[in-house]
Design an enzyme around this catalytic site. Structure first.
Site, PDB file in Angstrom:
ATOM      1  N   GLU A 328       8.962   1.412   1.759  1.00 36.32           N
ATOM      2  CA  GLU A 328       8.225   0.908   0.601  1.00 36.32           C
ATOM      3  C   GLU A 328       8.972   1.194  -0.694  1.00 36.32           C
ATOM      4  O   GLU A 328       9.036   0.351  -1.587  1.00 36.32           O
ATOM      5  CB  GLU A 328       6.826   1.525   0.556  1.00 36.32           C
ATOM      6  CG  GLU A 328       5.864   0.857  -0.438  1.00 36.32           C
ATOM      7  CD  GLU A 328       5.844   1.503  -1.807  1.00 36.32           C
ATOM      8  OE1 GLU A 328       5.104   1.013  -2.683  1.00 36.32           O
ATOM      9  OE2 GLU A 328       6.573   2.501  -2.015  1.00 36.32           O
ATOM     10  N   GLU A 329       9.533   2.385  -0.790  1.00 35.46           N
ATOM     11  CA  GLU A 329      10.226   2.757  -2.024  1.00 35.46           C
ATOM     12  C   GLU A 329      11.517   1.974  -2.231  1.00 35.46           C
ATOM     13  O   GLU A 329      12.051   1.943  -3.336  1.00 35.46           O
ATOM     14  CB  GLU A 329      10.512   4.266  -2.034  1.00 35.46           C
ATOM     15  CG  GLU A 329       9.276   5.151  -1.990  1.00 35.46           C
ATOM     16  CD  GLU A 329       8.416   5.074  -3.250  1.00 35.46           C
ATOM     17  OE1 GLU A 329       8.773   4.328  -4.180  1.00 35.46           O
ATOM     18  OE2 GLU A 329       7.388   5.766  -3.306  1.00 35.46           O
TER      19      GLU A 329
END
Length: 486
Positions: A328-329
């Protein structure tokens, strides 16, 4: 939550992940309030999730990070250990657990990066700056030209976010940009097109040790060093630009394809195509253990899974599915890979997706997802959550996140979405402080994307409250009491 992935987070960090900078602007609430008259209460009586249970999971994730270089970043042993922990917890609860693999680009900034100013100071990573995720490496020496400052050519303009901001940029220079409301990738691409040999975006509010690491979302097309720096670096580079001095930027990065895993767990068989799915990203940033972002969402999801297993065996609760996402990051890689792996029929089984990302900000605000362009049915989820939080807690603020987290791939597939978020680097307003407590004019999460995002940076009571709200709406969806036509 990825830096700059939120358009509403744009005013405070460096522009970038589905969003603008690495920090966020003040939230803009929806103008219309919730239609609570349509909001049902779930028929299943649920055990209340307690803060102490949240703390246990946070401590376990903190131990994993401490044993693995202080991080749980996708592609590292800390992430792999996080996968093992979550899978073991779910299996113990009786869930069918899968750990599907997928490939994505990995990124590393190698030690020794510097920014040196002619006859001036030398700045060093990681204390003073970071290469943004998917930045190219390189060593360049050139003059410095400012973009997006009030006294830059053409004035403040679009803060370096529009092509006309770059019309007078001298090719072959290092660009020094002010933070602004666009993706960091957008600014990097404009800099390249204008002939910049590197671009440094300096945030005046960042002190030494506070440089975040925005993402450029994907590596293709990025050919120059793209730097996120603290205020002191920006001040020194501006002074050097005024004096006609040169600077040298030296950065080494590695980008390679990595194989990583999501965790998917399900309780119950699909009944008439009704699956309520909840998710949270499992990875941390490169620079900290990620206990609020997003150990808080992971802990909440594990406790919802426990409550769901017990409630279903006692009263029947429909089909619940849980997703713990990688990458996600870096740019929503895990959730996107999962949605793309589904057939049309499998996507149709998912009645709705609920996302939990950063639930425990210590100076937080209860933001409920209310994205303007979310699929039909999403407003009903928002209404339910707002009504629940107004009834059981201090209330809520509907918020358009603009696809800033792992709900975005589900929304793109036409699946109704919702979620809860308690704030990042945006500053709490006086009105919000009066309603929800906490300190006005202070960041909602002072350790966002930093090494201090430890268990001490998480309000476990807040996490438990929002986990209970999420459990209530998930059960209502799974049992067909909400989104009846889903």
């Amino acid at each position: 939550m990825p830096p700059g992935a939120q358009p509403f987070l744009v005013a405070l960090i460096l522009t970038l992940v589905l969003a603008a900078c690495g920090i966020a602007p003040p939230p803009v609430p929806q103008t219309a309030g919730p239609d609570t008259a349509r909001t049902p209460a779930p028929s299943v009586e649920l055990e209340a999730i307690q803060p102490d249970a949240i703390v246990v999971h946070l401590a376990a994730l903190a131990d994993i990070a401490e044993a693995n270089g202080g991080v749980r970043t996708t592609g590292t042993p800390g992430y792999d250990a996080s996968v093992d922990y979550v899978a073991a917890q779910l299996r113990e609860l009786g869930y069918e657990v899968q750990r599907p693999e997928f490939q994505m680009p990995g990124f590393r900034e190698l030690p020794g990066a510097t920014i040196s100013i002619e006859d001036g100071p030398t700045f060093r990573a990681p204390g003073d700056f970071h290469a943004m995720i998917f930045s190219a490496g390189g060593r360049v020496r050139a003059a410095i030209a400012t973009v997006g400052f009030p006294d830059s050519p053409r004035g403040e303009g679009g803060r370096g976010c529009r092509p006309d901001d770059w019309e007078e940029f001298p090719g072959g220079a290092i660009a020094l940009a002010a933070p602004g409301p666009c993706l960091a990738r957008t600014r990097a691409e404009l800099a390249q097109e204008a002939g910049a040999v590197a671009i440094v975006t300096a945030n005046p509010s960042w002190l030494r040790g506070e440089a975040r690491r925005p993402t450029l979302l994907r590596p293709d097309g990025i050919q120059i060093p793209v730097i996120a720096a603290i205020g002191a670096v920006g001040e020194a580079l501006r002074e050097a630009a005024e004096e006609g001095a040169e600077a040298e930027v030296s950065v080494r990065t590695e980008i390679e394809t990595i194989t990583v895993r999501n965790v998917i767990a399900q309780l119950g068989d699909p009944d008439g195509g009704r699956v309520a799915m909840l998710g949270a990203h499992l990875d941390s940033v490169h620079d900290g253990p990620g206990l609020n972002d997003n150990g808080s969402g992971v802990a909440a999801l594990l406790e919802i899974a426990r409550v769901a297993a017990e409630a279903r065996s006692a009263a029947g609760a429909g089909t619940l599915r849980f997703g713990f996402w990688a990458g996600e990051e870096f740019g929503l890689y895990g959730s996107r890979a999962y949605v793309e792996s589904l057939s049309d029929d499998e996507r149709a089984e998912i009645a709705a997706y609920l996302n939990l990302d950063m639930l425990g900000s210590v100076n937080g605000v209860p933001y409920v997802y209310a994205d303007r362009f979310a699929p039909a049915g999403s407003a009903e989820i928002s209404d339910f959550l707002v009504d629940w939080l107004e009834t059981h807690d201090d209330g809520a603020v509907p918020q358009d996140l603009g696809g800033a987290s792992d709900h975005a791939p589900f929304a793109d597939a036409g699946i109704p979405t919702g979620g809860i978020f308690s704030g990042a680097t945006e500053h709490k307003t006086e009105e919000q402080a009066n309603q929800f407590g906490g300190a006005a004019d202070e960041p909602e999460d002072p350790c966002y994307h930093l090494a201090c995002d430890t268990p001490a940076n998480v309000d476990a009571e807040r996490v438990a409250a929002y986990a209970n709200a999420a459990a209530a709406v998930a059960f209502a969806i799974a049992r067909g009491e909400l989104l009846r036509d889903g």
